[in-house]
Design a protein around this motif. Sequence first.
Motif, PDB file in Angstrom:
ATOM      1  N   VAL A   4     -40.796 -38.668 -10.817  1.00 54.51           N
ATOM      2  CA  VAL A   4     -39.644 -38.442  -9.943  1.00 54.51           C
ATOM      3  C   VAL A   4     -39.660 -39.490  -8.833  1.00 54.51           C
ATOM      4  CG1 VAL A   4     -38.461 -36.765  -8.475  1.00 54.51           C
ATOM      5  CG2 VAL A   4     -39.890 -35.963 -10.378  1.00 54.51           C
ATOM      6  N   PHE A   5     -38.574 -40.231  -8.658  1.00 54.51           N
ATOM      7  CA  PHE A   5     -38.577 -41.241  -7.591  1.00 54.51           C
ATOM      8  C   PHE A   5     -37.152 -41.621  -7.187  1.00 54.51           C
ATOM      9  CE2 PHE A   5     -39.102 -43.187 -11.732  1.00 54.51           C
ATOM     10  CZ  PHE A   5     -38.047 -44.084 -11.781  1.00 54.51           C
ATOM     11  N   GLY A   6     -37.066 -42.209  -5.974  1.00 58.64           N
ATOM     12  CA  GLY A   6     -35.793 -42.712  -5.464  1.00 58.64           C
ATOM     13  C   GLY A   6     -35.749 -44.226  -5.575  1.00 58.64           C
ATOM     14  N   HIS A   7     -34.848 -44.843  -4.802  1.00 60.79           N
ATOM     15  CA  HIS A   7     -34.575 -46.270  -4.946  1.00 60.79           C
ATOM     16  C   HIS A   7     -35.652 -47.158  -4.299  1.00 60.79           C
ATOM     17  CE1 HIS A   7     -33.147 -46.026  -0.797  1.00 60.79           C
ATOM     18  NE2 HIS A   7     -32.410 -44.982  -1.160  1.00 60.79           N
ATOM     19  N   LEU A   8     -35.597 -48.446  -4.651  1.00 53.52           N
ATOM     20  CA  LEU A   8     -36.432 -49.471  -4.020  1.00 53.52           C
ATOM     21  C   LEU A   8     -36.094 -49.540  -2.531  1.00 53.52           C
ATOM     22  CD1 LEU A   8     -35.924 -52.166  -6.796  1.00 53.52           C
ATOM     23  CD2 LEU A   8     -38.140 -51.165  -6.206  1.00 53.52           C
ATOM     24  N   ARG A  36     -43.141 -43.233  -4.744  1.00 53.45           N
ATOM     25  CA  ARG A  36     -42.260 -44.028  -3.894  1.00 53.45           C
ATOM     26  C   ARG A  36     -42.226 -45.441  -4.444  1.00 53.45           C
ATOM     27  NH1 ARG A  36     -45.991 -46.911  -0.540  1.00 53.45           N
ATOM     28  NH2 ARG A  36     -47.998 -45.861  -0.604  1.00 53.45           N
ATOM     29  N   LEU A  37     -41.114 -46.166  -4.208  1.00 47.47           N
ATOM     30  CA  LEU A  37     -40.955 -47.513  -4.759  1.00 47.47           C
ATOM     31  C   LEU A  37     -41.037 -48.578  -3.667  1.00 47.47           C
ATOM     32  CD1 LEU A  37     -40.105 -45.898  -7.282  1.00 47.47           C
ATOM     33  CD2 LEU A  37     -38.433 -47.679  -7.730  1.00 47.47           C
ATOM     34  N   GLY A  38     -41.959 -48.386  -2.736  1.00 51.88           N
ATOM     35  CA  GLY A  38     -42.113 -49.368  -1.674  1.00 51.88           C
ATOM     36  C   GLY A  38     -42.806 -48.717  -0.488  1.00 51.88           C
ATOM     37  N   GLU A  39     -43.045 -49.508   0.567  1.00 51.03           N
ATOM     38  CA  GLU A  39     -43.720 -48.992   1.759  1.00 51.03           C
ATOM     39  C   GLU A  39     -42.795 -48.046   2.530  1.00 51.03           C
ATOM     40  OE1 GLU A  39     -46.921 -49.307   2.169  1.00 51.03           O
ATOM     41  OE2 GLU A  39     -46.711 -50.357   0.263  1.00 51.03           O
ATOM     42  N   LEU A  40     -43.393 -47.079   3.203  1.00 54.39           N
ATOM     43  CA  LEU A  40     -42.611 -46.150   4.028  1.00 54.39           C
ATOM     44  C   LEU A  40     -42.155 -46.846   5.303  1.00 54.39           C
ATOM     45  CD1 LEU A  40     -44.531 -42.753   3.906  1.00 54.39           C
ATOM     46  CD2 LEU A  40     -42.927 -43.748   2.288  1.00 54.39           C
ATOM     47  N   ASN A  41     -40.943 -46.541   5.775  1.00 51.42           N
ATOM     48  CA  ASN A  41     -40.536 -47.069   7.078  1.00 51.42           C
ATOM     49  C   ASN A  41     -41.066 -46.152   8.195  1.00 51.42           C
ATOM     50  OD1 ASN A  41     -38.718 -44.926   7.507  1.00 51.42           O
ATOM     51  ND2 ASN A  41     -37.063 -46.015   6.453  1.00 51.42           N
ATOM     52  N   ARG A  42     -40.840 -46.558   9.428  1.00 48.78           N
ATOM     53  CA  ARG A  42     -41.429 -45.820  10.556  1.00 48.78           C
ATOM     54  C   ARG A  42     -40.910 -44.389  10.648  1.00 48.78           C
ATOM     55  NH1 ARG A  42     -41.454 -50.870  14.958  1.00 48.78           N
ATOM     56  NH2 ARG A  42     -42.847 -52.144  13.678  1.00 48.78           N
ATOM     57  N   GLU A  43     -39.625 -44.234  10.339  1.00 47.41           N
ATOM     58  CA  GLU A  43     -39.027 -42.897  10.399  1.00 47.41           C
ATOM     59  C   GLU A  43     -39.642 -41.976   9.350  1.00 47.41           C
ATOM     60  OE1 GLU A  43     -34.427 -41.375  10.219  1.00 47.41           O
ATOM     61  OE2 GLU A  43     -35.348 -42.319   8.479  1.00 47.41           O
ATOM     62  N   THR A  44     -39.780 -42.481   8.115  1.00 46.63           N
ATOM     63  CA  THR A  44     -40.350 -41.645   7.045  1.00 46.63           C
ATOM     64  C   THR A  44     -41.794 -41.277   7.364  1.00 46.63           C
ATOM     65  OG1 THR A  44     -38.998 -42.998   5.567  1.00 46.63           O
ATOM     66  CG2 THR A  44     -40.487 -41.425   4.537  1.00 46.63           C
ATOM     67  N   ASN A  45     -42.539 -42.241   7.896  1.00 45.97           N
ATOM     68  CA  ASN A  45     -43.904 -41.948   8.332  1.00 45.97           C
ATOM     69  C   ASN A  45     -43.913 -40.828   9.359  1.00 45.97           C
ATOM     70  OD1 ASN A  45     -46.050 -43.329   7.112  1.00 45.97           O
ATOM     71  ND2 ASN A  45     -45.274 -45.266   7.928  1.00 45.97           N
ATOM     72  N   TYR A  46     -42.977 -40.886  10.318  1.00 48.59           N
ATOM     73  CA  TYR A  46     -42.896 -39.841  11.344  1.00 48.59           C
ATOM     74  C   TYR A  46     -42.672 -38.473  10.700  1.00 48.59           C
ATOM     75  CZ  TYR A  46     -41.046 -36.706  14.812  1.00 48.59           C
ATOM     76  OH  TYR A  46     -40.831 -35.596  15.576  1.00 48.59           O
ATOM     77  N   ILE A  47     -41.742 -38.403   9.731  1.00 49.57           N
ATOM     78  CA  ILE A  47     -41.415 -37.113   9.098  1.00 49.57           C
ATOM     79  C   ILE A  47     -42.626 -36.527   8.368  1.00 49.57           C
ATOM     80  CG2 ILE A  47     -39.970 -35.955   7.368  1.00 49.57           C
ATOM     81  CD1 ILE A  47     -37.783 -38.073   7.979  1.00 49.57           C
ATOM     82  N   PHE A  48     -43.303 -37.360   7.572  1.00 53.52           N
ATOM     83  CA  PHE A  48     -44.476 -36.842   6.843  1.00 53.52           C
ATOM     84  C   PHE A  48     -45.600 -36.439   7.792  1.00 53.52           C
ATOM     85  CE2 PHE A  48     -42.432 -38.365   2.995  1.00 53.52           C
ATOM     86  CZ  PHE A  48     -42.899 -37.491   2.033  1.00 53.52           C
ATOM     87  N   ARG A  49     -45.797 -37.233   8.848  1.00 49.96           N
ATOM     88  CA  ARG A  49     -46.832 -36.906   9.830  1.00 49.96           C
ATOM     89  C   ARG A  49     -46.496 -35.575  10.500  1.00 49.96           C
ATOM     90  NH1 ARG A  49     -46.603 -41.804  12.254  1.00 49.96           N
ATOM     91  NH2 ARG A  49     -45.604 -40.896  14.086  1.00 49.96           N
ATOM     92  N   PRO A  57     -47.523 -41.335  -3.858  1.00 49.40           N
ATOM     93  CA  PRO A  57     -48.146 -42.646  -4.104  1.00 49.40           C
ATOM     94  C   PRO A  57     -47.117 -43.664  -4.587  1.00 49.40           C
ATOM     95  CG  PRO A  57     -48.615 -41.148  -5.917  1.00 49.40           C
ATOM     96  CD  PRO A  57     -47.889 -40.346  -4.882  1.00 49.40           C
ATOM     97  N   LEU A  58     -47.503 -44.947  -4.471  1.00 50.32           N
ATOM     98  CA  LEU A  58     -46.652 -46.038  -4.922  1.00 50.32           C
ATOM     99  C   LEU A  58     -46.582 -46.046  -6.451  1.00 50.32           C
ATOM    100  CD1 LEU A  58     -45.197 -48.510  -3.552  1.00 50.32           C
ATOM    101  CD2 LEU A  58     -47.196 -49.850  -4.199  1.00 50.32           C
ATOM    102  N   LEU A  59     -45.382 -46.237  -6.995  1.00 53.75           N
ATOM    103  CA  LEU A  59     -45.236 -46.360  -8.449  1.00 53.75           C
ATOM    104  C   LEU A  59     -45.608 -47.775  -8.838  1.00 53.75           C
ATOM    105  CD1 LEU A  59     -43.992 -44.960 -11.083  1.00 53.75           C
ATOM    106  CD2 LEU A  59     -41.995 -46.348 -10.585  1.00 53.75           C
ATOM    107  N   ASP A  60     -46.643 -47.953  -9.666  1.00 48.95           N
ATOM    108  CA  ASP A  60     -46.945 -49.323 -10.068  1.00 48.95           C
ATOM    109  C   ASP A  60     -47.107 -49.511 -11.572  1.00 48.95           C
ATOM    110  OD1 ASP A  60     -49.279 -47.972 -10.035  1.00 48.95           O
ATOM    111  OD2 ASP A  60     -50.245 -49.150  -8.465  1.00 48.95           O
ATOM    112  N   ASP A  61     -46.924 -48.425 -12.324  1.00 50.00           N
ATOM    113  CA  ASP A  61     -46.992 -48.544 -13.785  1.00 50.00           C
ATOM    114  C   ASP A  61     -45.622 -48.867 -14.365  1.00 50.00           C
ATOM    115  OD1 ASP A  61     -49.589 -47.942 -13.782  1.00 50.00           O
ATOM    116  OD2 ASP A  61     -49.396 -45.913 -14.613  1.00 50.00           O
ATOM    117  N   SER A  62     -45.611 -49.344 -15.596  1.00 47.26           N
ATOM    118  CA  SER A  62     -44.351 -49.497 -16.308  1.00 47.26           C
ATOM    119  C   SER A  62     -43.828 -48.105 -16.682  1.00 47.26           C
ATOM    120  CB  SER A  62     -44.574 -50.310 -17.582  1.00 47.26           C
ATOM    121  OG  SER A  62     -43.506 -50.079 -18.475  1.00 47.26           O
TER     122      SER A  62
END
Lengths: 296, 296
Positions: A4-8, A36-49, A57-62
């Motif tokens: 399950v994932f969202g956009h880049l 997730r398909l990339g690094e978290l931005n500051r806002e997303t980090n705030y929400i999870f914290r 985790p980062l998606l890195d497989d095919s």
Amino acid sequence: MIHVFGHLNPDSGTVCTAYMAARWLTIKGRNAQAFRLGELNRETNYIFRHAGLTPPPLLDDSLAGKDVWLVDFTEPAQGPASLNESNVVGIIDHHRLGGLITQLPPEVWIKPVGSSATLLWQLMTPTIRHEISPSEAILLLGAALSDTVALRSPTTTDEDRQAVDELCSLAKVDREDFIRNLLTAKTDIVGLNADELLNKDSKMFDISGNKVLVAQLELYSLDQAEPLIDELKSAMEQRVTTSGAGLVVLMLTDISAECSRLYFAGPALTDNAPCTIAGMLSRKKQLLPWLHARLG
Amino acid sequence: MIHVFGHLNPDSGTVCTAYMAARWLTIKGRNAQAFRLGELNRETNYIFRHAGLTPPPLLDDSLAGKDVWLVDFTEPAQGPASLNESNVVGIIDHHRLGGLITQLPPEVWIKPVGSSATLLWQLMTPTIRHEISPSEAILLLGAALSDTVALRSPTTTDEDRQAVDELCSLAKVDREDFIRNLLTAKTDIVGLNADELLNKDSKMFDISGNKVLVAQLELYSLDQAEPLIDELKSAMEQRVTTSGAGLVVLMLTDISAECSRLYFAGPALTDNAPCTIAGMLSRKKQLLPWLHARLG
């Protein structure tokens, strides 16, 4: 297992909703895991914290041959390259349909509301909502408030307002405090260079056959970006070359004055002069039709 | 006003569900009108006659700038040419996503069930179902039974069975009688020539970049088509030229023996020998992945 994932270039809406969509599928007895398909931005980090939860985790497989569930996008250009070799089994979104072709009939829930989180919340039955913890409610609340710029964006519907009310009471957060911290984190660009700013919330679109990259920066005031404008302009010119886009648009959205200033680079548009458009806050609902009319 | 319609070469599923989707939208207070995108087949005529209702009129205007609601398809190649100039506000379907790009976020409900009619029935709240007359229930019932070959197709789910049960009791028809008449009308090819047979239920697909036309004929026995095979083969060769398709497939489905015989024309496939595949009844769920594996 369903991936399950969202956009880049993930924003809060896409990461938090992917996390909760995987949770929803798991409660319904399906084997699902969010990415997730990339690094978290500051806002997303705030929400999870604030929620005390670990981001996916980062998606890195095919994705070749894997079952996937898309959240918050259907544009092939906004997903990973191996998306077209995967088996899309489900979609939850609130954007336009972006030309995706699936192999088999998926389950698709799309609605023109302000956030995918609102729609996911509506899809949850009372029994499922009962399983959602206050921490998990914070993720949905953060996604809905981020996507609607704290319910101010013209994409906001009564359904978003109702979801936010219900999630606030489940999440047990101080609403005004949470919104203030969210907007501060969202508009914080201190210490970021032009390239990082262009990547912060950028999406690729196909508009009437043109590859168009649109980077949006939400700010408390346009002054925040002023010192970086020249650097941003040359980064945009570079992006035209490296991404192969016919048009790169930088959308500086002033959430206090409720307007957007637009900068352009690339050959697809003849008139490349910057302009400011009063009342424009939404890339999806306002800028895309605006571009469509000019490129169509 | 919202124009509600299904795919070109309309079958019972698409016409009856379009009619009822417009009815559903109207009950919900929206201004909607159903259309058909071609002549009714014998089975669809039987259903409307049995229900005592008037089929929707033929769509012959351009859709440019109009609000439209798609039923039973999302493949641009299966809609009218002006579809890409319209504003798609909604979709109800049970097929794969076919590459459609919309201008704005629509309302989309897609589910891998046997019929779009089943999904539409599920979307109706108890209050709305209360407004549905027994005649209107016959349309949904006819659509669900036609799409699932009287619940025999491998696309049939428990949700279709439940919808058919509920609709039977609302429609007050003799179930076995209705099914027999439906299957007789569906498989009746007496008096049709090869061209008419190819048009009866034919759909255009984009498969890995190839334009593929697939015509399906559901029969009680393959013998029914035997006298026309040579004529059908040359009509298929002609269709390759006139439609510009890389591949034309004729799928003769024997609903008694539960198998399909496939004939091919066109340059996209190197091995063009006919073959018979046991257990294959569904174009969507079985033939399309089969073709995808060979053309991918």
